[in-house]
Write an enzyme that holds these catalytic residues in place. Structure first.
Site, mmCIF file in Angstrom:
data_model
loop_
_atom_site.group_PDB
_atom_site.id
_atom_site.type_symbol
_atom_site.label_atom_id
_atom_site.label_comp_id
_atom_site.label_asym_id
_atom_site.label_seq_id
_atom_site.Cartn_x
_atom_site.Cartn_y
_atom_site.Cartn_z
ATOM 1 N N ASP A 38 31.713 57.354 37.041
ATOM 2 C CA ASP A 38 32.366 57.605 38.478
ATOM 3 C C ASP A 38 33.707 58.331 38.511
ATOM 4 O O ASP A 38 34.082 58.568 37.155
ATOM 5 C CB ASP A 38 32.667 56.257 39.025
ATOM 6 C CG ASP A 38 33.285 56.294 40.341
ATOM 7 O OD1 ASP A 38 32.865 57.138 41.172
ATOM 8 O OD2 ASP A 38 34.250 55.711 40.462
ATOM 9 N N ASP A 73 36.448 58.621 41.135
ATOM 10 C CA ASP A 73 37.543 58.065 41.822
ATOM 11 C C ASP A 73 37.907 56.736 41.079
ATOM 12 O O ASP A 73 37.063 56.010 41.120
ATOM 13 C CB ASP A 73 37.470 58.240 43.284
ATOM 14 C CG ASP A 73 37.457 59.681 43.789
ATOM 15 O OD1 ASP A 73 37.795 60.431 43.383
ATOM 16 O OD2 ASP A 73 36.828 59.803 44.882
ATOM 17 N N ASP A 131 33.642 51.581 39.280
ATOM 18 C CA ASP A 131 34.680 50.516 39.917
ATOM 19 C C ASP A 131 34.070 49.992 41.462
ATOM 20 O O ASP A 131 34.747 48.943 41.670
ATOM 21 C CB ASP A 131 35.999 51.023 40.161
ATOM 22 C CG ASP A 131 36.225 52.304 41.147
ATOM 23 O OD1 ASP A 131 37.096 51.888 41.993
ATOM 24 O OD2 ASP A 131 35.501 53.007 41.103
#
Length: 221
Positions: free
Chosen positions: A16, A18, A172
């Site tokens: 991922d 961000d 996250d």
């Protein structure tokens, strides 16, 4: 963005962007220029906790950017901060024969340049719709949500003939859940509870290089 990967393949690393590969949330950086960062942050937080459908939340956030001049994208690219250890993790992975990919609910217009400089092989992300130099408040093309992240991982695995045991995925938020479940090793990095509960490993940071031992293990499988 796709870069030809040559040589033998050890495994597949999918991350991922961000708050994982980057310390920031890209759309919040853009929203600051539109004066709507607080509203966007509130929606982002709820989406990452799994309280809102990701696609709907993204459309709502992008709608708040309508009318913004596209010149802000260069300003946002200039302030991106990779997570400590992220660039070294990619360097080590590439040296060891790993295919690397960033799969993001963020935006190509912001992250492609950094990915190219970092040596990332593949990037899959959203695109802002821009007309006459301004944001229309809409997303261009299909939205990269949790299911799209998983499909991208699976497509790359088939392309390079990499078994799940040799795939490491990192994220996250709740929209990374499907991607982590599809990988042999799913790593939750400074993650929300929805992701921690299904991850094979939970890393608290601050360095993404903490993931390297997991790549070493997966590469030997």
């Amino acid at each position: 963005m796709t870069v030809h990967h040559s040589g033998s393949v050890t495994g597949l690393l999918v991350s991922d962007v961000d708050s994982t590969f980057l310390t920031q949330e890209v759309i919040e950086l853009v929203a600051e220029h539109a004066g709507v960062r607080d509203q966007v942050e509130e929606i982002t937080t709820a989406a990452m906790r799994g309280e809102l459908d990701f696609a709907q939340s993204l459309r709502a956030r992008v709608a708040l950017l309508e009318g913004l001049d596209e010149s802000v994208l260069a300003e946002v690219r200039a302030v991106l901060v990779p997570t400590p250890g992220a660039l070294e993790l990619v360097r080590r992975a590439k040296s060891a024969g790993w295919v690397t990919a960033l799969v993001s609910g963020g935006f190509h217009e912001v992250i492609d340049e950094l990915a190219a400089r970092s040596g990332i092989d593949h990037v899959r992300a959203n695109r802002f719709q821009i007309a006459e130099g301004r944001f229309t408040g809409k997303v261009e093309g299909p939205i990269i949500d949790g299911a799209a992240k998983r499909r991208t991982l699976e497509e790359l695995a088939r392309r390079y003939e990499i078994p799940p045991a040799k795939i490491v995925a990192m994220g996250d938020g709740a929209n990374d859940r499907e991607m982590l479940l599809a990988a042999g090793t799913g790593i939750a990095f400074r993650a929300k509870p929805a992701l921690r509960e299904i991850a094979d490993a939970v890393l608290e940071g601050p360095s993404l290089l903490e993931a390297w031992p997991h790549l070493e293990v997966a590469g030997r499988r």
